[in-house]
Design a protein around this motif. Structure first.
Motif, short mmCIF file in Angstrom:
data_model
loop_
_atom_site.label_atom_id
_atom_site.label_comp_id
_atom_site.label_asym_id
_atom_site.label_seq_id
_atom_site.Cartn_x
_atom_site.Cartn_y
_atom_site.Cartn_z
N GLU A 71 0.61 -1.08 0.16
CA GLU A 71 -0.10 -0.12 -0.57
C GLU A 71 0.70 1.26 0.09
OE1 GLU A 71 -3.93 -0.10 2.46
OE2 GLU A 71 -2.22 0.85 3.87
N GLN A 72 1.80 0.98 0.70
CA GLN A 72 2.82 2.18 0.67
C GLN A 72 3.48 1.84 -0.57
OE1 GLN A 72 2.68 5.28 3.32
NE2 GLN A 72 0.97 3.51 3.93
N GLU A 73 4.09 1.24 -0.88
CA GLU A 73 5.11 1.63 -1.61
C GLU A 73 4.39 1.25 -3.31
OE1 GLU A 73 7.23 -2.08 -1.82
OE2 GLU A 73 7.10 -1.73 0.26
N TRP A 74 3.26 0.92 -3.47
CA TRP A 74 2.51 1.33 -4.46
C TRP A 74 2.66 2.55 -5.61
CZ3 TRP A 74 2.50 -2.60 -8.39
CH2 TRP A 74 2.46 -2.36 -9.40
N PRO A 75 2.91 2.80 -6.27
CA PRO A 75 2.90 4.40 -7.32
C PRO A 75 1.20 4.45 -7.20
CG PRO A 75 3.48 3.12 -8.61
CD PRO A 75 3.49 1.76 -7.73
N LEU A 76 0.69 5.79 -6.91
CA LEU A 76 -0.27 5.97 -7.14
C LEU A 76 -0.42 7.38 -8.52
CD1 LEU A 76 -2.25 6.40 -3.60
CD2 LEU A 76 -2.38 4.38 -5.67
N LEU A 90 -1.95 -6.50 -9.51
CA LEU A 90 -2.36 -8.17 -9.16
C LEU A 90 -0.93 -8.82 -8.98
CD1 LEU A 90 -5.99 -8.25 -9.62
CD2 LEU A 90 -5.14 -8.21 -7.46
N GLU A 91 -0.26 -9.36 -10.57
CA GLU A 91 1.12 -9.76 -10.60
C GLU A 91 1.97 -9.59 -9.59
OE1 GLU A 91 1.76 -8.74 -14.30
OE2 GLU A 91 0.82 -10.06 -14.92
N GLU A 92 2.08 -8.71 -9.00
CA GLU A 92 3.12 -7.73 -7.68
C GLU A 92 2.43 -8.88 -6.49
OE1 GLU A 92 5.90 -6.65 -8.02
OE2 GLU A 92 6.20 -5.74 -5.56
N VAL A 93 1.31 -8.24 -5.91
CA VAL A 93 1.04 -8.97 -4.96
C VAL A 93 1.04 -10.93 -5.57
CG1 VAL A 93 -1.85 -9.98 -3.96
CG2 VAL A 93 -1.32 -7.55 -4.40
#
Ligand code: NA7
Length: 556
Positions: A71-76, A90-93
């Motif tokens: 949540e903190q790392e994912w670029p918005l 989702l691939e990253e998850v």
């Protein structure tokens, strides 16, 4: 190996729901395996790769809440995430949680049968896989069974035929092509402006004009993102305890208690801001009162007249036969503006219906359209379609399709009487498509995980919704819908887009927060409304169940 011995659980689908379900159960120590029709993870975002495909939930809350680091790392980056961004997420998850090893991909489930003697499900795929398990969890999405209209001659078309919900993995190049898009729901409305920018000519075949609101998509400001990320836990909490899984503040004002000028100013501000708050954030009674609703509908019809230069085209684009919001409100980027382009034309199928698809194009009652590509943006057999396609047979060999002939009977949208040990994530009778999906998915996954832990803790092996509980819930779903304007419209929420489908309101419109509370109360009450076998042994008061509390939001 999934087929070496009976599993505790099989899950079907590797989108948001299937990924989290398999992870959660694995963490809880169950043997679990997932089957997925696609060759990779992603679900909806694996299949819907059409140009312009984008989520209408804002990126800040279209993600899992159970992965605080990601949540903190994912670029918005931009306000609404595009299909490639969500698929990457989702691939990253899947990579971070090492989930791919727990799935079989390219495996289309065609039969799931309950063996009453053994209290086990047997699952088969079109590719020949076989698995047995005590529990089955469907995570197949609500909009994953494409609706392909049966126009005469469709198979003989010599050009390229595509469905938005089943798009090829390789991008399609429309340069220099004569293209048709049939359908003007959320998918068509996203695809049409993008295809128009590439094609030599685009003809839009519209059966029902749609209201759409500007998305106002764009890059997100860095400071906004930083602030949002700092406050994530609070935003997530608000979303869980909201009406639709969005942390918006709903309006408390009636559209009918303000002056014309105030109303107009509110709609104008919401139109400018973009997004769903046009309905939920302006006035509280747009979904409930026809007169209030008409004020919003009139506002959008006036906008169409302002935006679209040709008055005849504008007139065709104005929706008139349903209250605004009763069909899912799409968000768009330059949809109405696209009809001002020289290379775009509009065909009103109410005036001039399709007669046939020919090898060279589409013939309507007004003439022939020569085409290279036909894009079917014709939607889905929603909510029940993906479940019925699995070939599920419960007690006495009864097919789910037969059990639901008069409409789906579910308890909480998650369980079906006669189909023990089967759980349906975001099934009919749950908020599902009326909510921000990841919020509803997390609630279902966690509730199911807690339920299985509780069964294990109590020596229960079989859990089944009672007919009475399902009938009561199904009635409640219809009653809540009847308070709104929804039943007045022929929509896919009502099953009206599929010939022969029973007309019942499919999702639960009572609100995400109410629904969550209701499910938590059922769990806290020892799964009231469910029969459990063997009957749970009495336990001393206060003794925990396997380390998790029913309704608790975290994996054990
Ligand atoms: P929708 O919203 O069901 O839209 C499908 C569109 O296709 C809609 O305009 C339909 O017209 C039209 N349609 C369907 N069948 C036909 C036939 N036989 N002839 C002509 N036109 C037809 O699906 P979407 O994929 O756009 O969106 C689904 C959801 O995905 C969306 O709401 C979001 O939640 C994401 P109709 O209105 O039925 O007359």
């Amino acid at each position: 190996m999934f087929d070496a011995e009976p599993l505790d659980v099989v899950a079907i689908g590797a989108g948001f729901a299937g990924l989290y379900m398999v992870y959660r159960l694995r963490e809880q120590g169950f043997s679990v395996h997932g089957f997925e029709r696609g060759d990779g993870v992603g679900g909806t975002w694996y299949w819907n790769r059409y140009p312009g495909a984008r989520c209408d939930s804002e990126i800040m809350f279209y993600s899992f809440s159970f992965l605080p680091e990601l949540e903190q790392e994912w670029p918005l980056t931009e306000r609404y995430p595009g299909q490639p961004d969500i698929l990457r997420y989702l691939e990253e998850v899947a990579s971070r949680l090492d989930l791919r090893k727990d799935f079989t991909f390219g495996a289309e489930v065609t039969a799931i049968e309950f063996d009453e003697a053994a209290d086990r499900w047997t699952l088969r795929t079109a590719q020949g896989h076989l698995a047995t398990a005590r529990y089955v969890v469907t995570a197949v999405g609500c909009l994953s069974a494409a609706n392909q209209p049966g126009f005469p001659g469709a198979d003989a078309f010599q050009g390229l035929s595509l469905h938005t919900g089943n798009w090829p993995r390789e991008p399609v190049d429309f340069t220099g092509k004569r293209v048709a898009v049939i359908g003007t729901g959320a998918s068509g409305i996203q695809a049409i402006p993008v295809i128009a920018g590439q094609a030599a000519h685009l003809t839009v075949f519209q059966r029902t004009a749609q209201f759409t609101i500007p998305a106002e998509n764009g890059p997100l400001d860095e400071q906004f993102v930083a602030l949002w990320k700092r406050n994530y836990p609070e935003w997530r909490r608000r979303a869980r305890h909201s009406a639709a899984g969005f942390p918006y503040t709903p309006s408390i004002t009636s559209a009918l208690e303000v002056s014309e000028a105030e109303r107009r100013a509110a709609f104008e501000a919401a139109w400018g801001a973009g997004g769903f708050t046009f309905l939920s954030g302006t006035f509280r009674d747009l979904a409930l009162d026809e007169e209030a609703n008409k004020t919003a509908a009139d506002f959008v019809r006036a906008k169409i007249a302002e935006i679209v230069h040709d008055p005849d085209v504008a007139d065709m684009l104005k929706p008139r036969d349903f209250p605004i919001g009763t069909k899912r409100l799409p968000l768009d980027t330059n949809y109405y503006e696209t009809f001002n382009r020289q290379n775009v034309s509009l065909v009103d199928l109410r005036r001039t219906p399709v007669e046939e698809i020919t090898p060279a194009g589409i013939r309507t009652t007004a003439g022939h359209h020569d085409l290279d590509v036909i894009v079917y943006a014709t939607g889905f057999d929603a909510l029940t379609g993906p479940l019925e396609a699995l070939g599920i047979r419960g007690r006495g060999g009864q097919a789910l399709r037969d059990a639901w002939r008069e409409g789906p009977q579910t308890y909480l949208g998650v369980a079906v009487p006669g189909f023990p040990n089967l759980f349906t994530i975001t099934g009919p009778g749950s908020p599902s498509v009326l909510s921000n999906m990841p919020v509803s998915i997390e609630q279902h996954v966690e509730w199911i995980g807690d339920c299985l832990a509780w069964l294990r803790g109590h020596g229960g092996e079989v859990i089944e919704a009672t007919g009475q509980a399902a009938a009561g819930w199904t009635d409640h779903v219809q009653q809540v819908a009847s308070v709104t304007l929804h039943p007045k419209a022929a929509t896919w929420y009502m099953g009206a887009n599929i010939p022969g489908k029973p007309r019942v309101f499919l999702p639960y419109i009572g609100g995400v927060s109410n629904y969550r509370d209701h499910c938590a109360a059922v769990a806290a009450n020892g799964y009231g409304g469910f029969a459990v076998f063997p009957a749970p042994a009495p336990r001393p008061v206060g003794k925990g169940d396997d380390g998790t509390r029913p309704g608790d939001g975290r994996a054990a």
